[in-house]
Design a protein around this motif. Structure first.
Motif, PDB file in Angstrom:
ATOM      1  N   TRP A  99      -3.041   4.013  14.466  1.00 20.38           N
ATOM      2  CA  TRP A  99      -2.603   5.311  14.987  1.00 20.38           C
ATOM      3  C   TRP A  99      -3.788   6.139  15.465  1.00 20.38           C
ATOM      4  N   ALA A 102      -4.482   4.879  18.797  1.00 22.97           N
ATOM      5  CA  ALA A 102      -3.544   5.459  19.765  1.00 22.97           C
ATOM      6  C   ALA A 102      -3.968   6.870  20.158  1.00 22.97           C
ATOM      7  N   LEU A 323      -2.083   0.362  25.380  1.00 23.26           N
ATOM      8  CA  LEU A 323      -1.214   1.064  24.435  1.00 23.26           C
ATOM      9  C   LEU A 323       0.198   0.494  24.458  1.00 23.26           C
ATOM     10  N   PHE A 328       2.790   1.057  21.371  1.00 17.54           N
ATOM     11  CA  PHE A 328       2.843   2.514  21.334  1.00 17.54           C
ATOM     12  C   PHE A 328       3.575   3.084  22.542  1.00 17.54           C
ATOM     13  N   ALA A 502       4.689   7.407  21.354  1.00 10.94           N
ATOM     14  CA  ALA A 502       4.267   6.276  20.521  1.00 10.94           C
ATOM     15  C   ALA A 502       5.112   6.178  19.256  1.00 10.94           C
ATOM     16  N   TYR A 506       7.566   3.162  18.396  1.00 12.43           N
ATOM     17  CA  TYR A 506       7.322   2.411  17.166  1.00 12.43           C
ATOM     18  C   TYR A 506       8.595   2.287  16.344  1.00 12.43           C
TER      19      TYR A 506
END
Length: 660
Positions: A99, A102, A323, A328, A502, A506
């Motif tokens: 994360w 991201a 990404l 994400f 994201a 997810y």
């Protein structure tokens, strides 16, 4: 001889940590690509800085230059540690978690969007020196050029490093020509007097110093480019990076502070003019030189700024794709068109968002400059923090494993032996020891105690120097958040929207993001779980390992035979793991089960053809290796104290136990 074996094992394991793809860029081409990005900043930074710090713009660029030099050391390490590229995305993911990677991606995207917009707008404004008729329509022509760049990327035409080399050499030559021209009219003493006069007219306060320090980082935007070139650098990468960044520091340090100083101090009226402030460097050449120099600088500035804008578009759509591969962003971003096999949706986003930003600020370049700070300094800060975390992790592991640290330090201090002495050794003692006998002279190469002390002092100094760099960059970021709230609002909104997408993606996919790491320092209390492509017993081995761990850390090593053969391109994040669906599914399941059992875990992904599990086993020295019978044959070279087979409801699992 055990120490020699460990040294050669480390060398063999680390030799496997190689980049995929074809390395094509040497130091000069790497310099050209980075300079074409950073060097373009000089054409718009003086006018933007003048609006906030007046004639002290050159002073603050010189002040921030010190931190820029420290930053290059950090980014050199990023390029060495992460040959797959990715910059802040890879660093933050491995140092903290996926994360954080991201978030790093969102911050660098903010920087890329603004780079594309501000560079393209500046290019057209400099072109206005040659063709003044374009100035009333500069916003719409800029949008048209961005659309054209997007179309060129859709077709698949990107400027090569050789084209960047030509542009960088022309731009650097133009910068030197202006400096030469000015200094032939003014002596160094006169320039110094101008500089001193500025301080007599401008008062420095703690607040103005902090604001100017934070604002001047805009002059060095583009440094992150070096980390995106890792997949295509020639070997040895460390040498290439060192030479390239030395050239970057030398050329930027020679031109940026001086040109900013001269452009603002010698042209205060032009710097205060909303239109002329965007053409300061060209006007400087024309005023102290001639019309030819003014025109040449305007044309070369326009070209290199367009290159920088296109570079930002390329970097942005590659981050979008990375990404998306990390789950994400939605998978449609990865779609490629049938006509040119290019990622059209990624390119549309990378081109369209800068256009929206330009329309939102109505082409006001000073507003674009104010918005720049959040994403740029945020990405710098997260990258520096990530490297510090990785360094500290290495230091902590070495400190708590004194024996491993001693072997590591002595790996380079083993006395060399004549070849006949090595030949006389028993065969069992010579296996894997070739690295120890590298000299025919018989002269010992063991460093002295003073040399070892100096090496240790330098490592500590390097670490704390890195911490200082992080603190300074974080300070600049904090100042920019306070002094430029519109930048924080814009950048924060974009980053939060990206993180929201994201999170939603997810939850929709249901697959936890995994940050794979490189083979790190040994962990004798850990359990090594060997996994491989198309191994039907992989999940069985994972379950058995989690049951067996009893709180001990698990190291999941996946050996893949599905790595695609392809040529890397600059700014592409060449991470084969992101393209291996089987490995990602297996690791995702391991992450779910290990997280539920609250077991520490690490994930390593390697090519099966280039990785010898026995070497990894010798290097990591885990207390146990858990593997399916199908893969047990690959561990035939290790010498465990005991082998135990476990029959589970889902199949048989082998346990290789060793007391080191």
């Amino acid at each position: 001889m055990k120490q020699t074996s460990t040294a050669s094992t480390r060398e063999a394991v680390h030799a496997q940590e190689q980049t995929h793809g074809t390395a094509t860029l040497g130091p000069l081409l790497c310099w050209a690509v980075v300079f074409a990005d950073i060097g373009s900043s000089i054409y718009y930074v003086p006018g933007i800085l003048y609006a906030s710090v007046s004639e002290l713009a050159g002073f603050f660029v010189l002040l921030t230059m010190v931190v820029f030099v420290l930053l290059t050391l950090k980014y050199a390490e990023v390029s060495q540690r992460f040959p797959e590229g990715g910059g802040v995305v890879s660093v933050a993911a491995q140092a903290i978690n996926s994360w954080a990677g991201a978030l790093g991606g969102m911050l660098i995207l903010v920087s890329y969007f603004l780079t594309a917009a501000i560079s393209c707008l500046s290019a057209l404004q400099y072109f206005g020196v040659v063709v003044p008729a374009v100035l009333p329509y500069v916003l719409w022509i800029t949008i048209g050029v961005l659309i054209l760049l997007g179309c060129l990327n859709w077709i698949g035409i990107n400027e090569s490093a050789k084209v960047s080399l030509i542009g960088a050499l022309v731009a650097f030559g133009s910068d030197l020509a202006i400096l030469w021209t000015v200094f032939t009219h003014l002596s160094v003493g006169q320039v110094w007097s101008l500089f001193v006069d500025v301080f007599s007219r401008q008062s420095l306060t703690p607040t103005s110093i902090l604001v100017g320090f934070a604002s001047a980082f805009l002059a060095f935007s583009g440094l992150e480019s070096i980390s995106q070139l890792s997949p295509v650098m020639k070997s040895p990468r460390k040498k290439v990076i060192g030479i390239a960044l030395f050239l970057v520091v030398l050329t930027i340090g020679t031109t940026s502070p001086l040109l900013t100083l001269l452009a603002t101090v010698l042209q205060p009226k032009e710097a205060a003019d909303p239109i002329l402030s965007t053409q300061l460097i060209s006007l400087l050449g024309g005023h102290w030189g001639n019309l030819f120099l003014q025109t040449e600088v305007a044309i070369s500035a326009s070209l290199i700024l367009v290159f920088a804008s296109n570079t930002a578009i390329i970097g942005a759509y590659h981050v979008f794709m990375a990404l998306a591969r990390m789950d994400f962003f939605p998978s449609f971003i990865l779609k490629r068109n049938a006509f040119r096999n290019t990622p059209h949706w990624s390119i549309v986003l990378a081109t369209g968002i800068p256009i929206v930003i330009l329309l939102a600020v109505r082409g006001e370049i000073n507003q674009l400059g104010d918005l720049y700070a959040f994403g740029l300094l945020g990405a710098f800060t997260l990258t520096c923090l990530g490297i510090d975390v990785i360094r500290n992790r290495d230091r902590s592991q070495a400190r708590h494993m004194s024996r491993a640290a001693a072997i590591y330090e002595e790996a380079l201090t083993i006395p060399t032996l004549p070849s006949e002495a090595v030949t006389a050794l028993p065969q069992a003692s010579r296996n894997g020891q070739k690295a120890a006998a590298v000299s025919l002279s018989g002269i010992s190469t063991r460093p002295s105690a003073l040399e070892r002390l100096g090496k240790g002092v330098w490592k500590e100094l390097d670490f704390w120097l890195g911490v200082l760099t992080t603190a300074l960059v974080a300070l600049a970021w904090s100042i920019s958040v306070v002094s430029k709230p519109q930048a924080a609002l814009f950048g924060g909104t974009v980053a939060l929207c990206g993180m929201a997408v994201a999170s939603i993606n997810y939850m929709r996919r249901g697959r936890p993001p995994i940050a794979v790491t490189q083979i790190g320092p040994r962990q004798r209390d850990a359990l090594l779980v060997l996994l491989a492509s198309h191994d039907e017993q992989s999940l069985t081995a994972i379950k058995a390992a989690i049951k067996e761990s009893q709180g001990k850390p698990l190291i999941f090593l996946y050996l893949s035979d599905q790595l695609p053969e392809r040529v890397a391109t600059p700014w592409e994040i060449v991470d084969p793991y992101l393209e291996d669906e089987d490995a990602r599914s297996v690791f995702a399941q391991a992450e779910k089960w290990a997280r539920a059992a609250k077991v520490p875990r690490h994930f390593i992904y390697r090519e099966s053809k280039n990785t010898n599990p026995a070497l990894v086993w010798r290097f990591l020295q885990p207390s146990e290796v858990i593997v399916s019978p199908q893969l047990a044959e690959q561990l035939r070279d290790i010498n465990p104290d005991r082998i135990r087979y476990e029959l589970t409801p889902h199949g048989k699992v082998a346990h290789f136990l060793k007391h080191w």
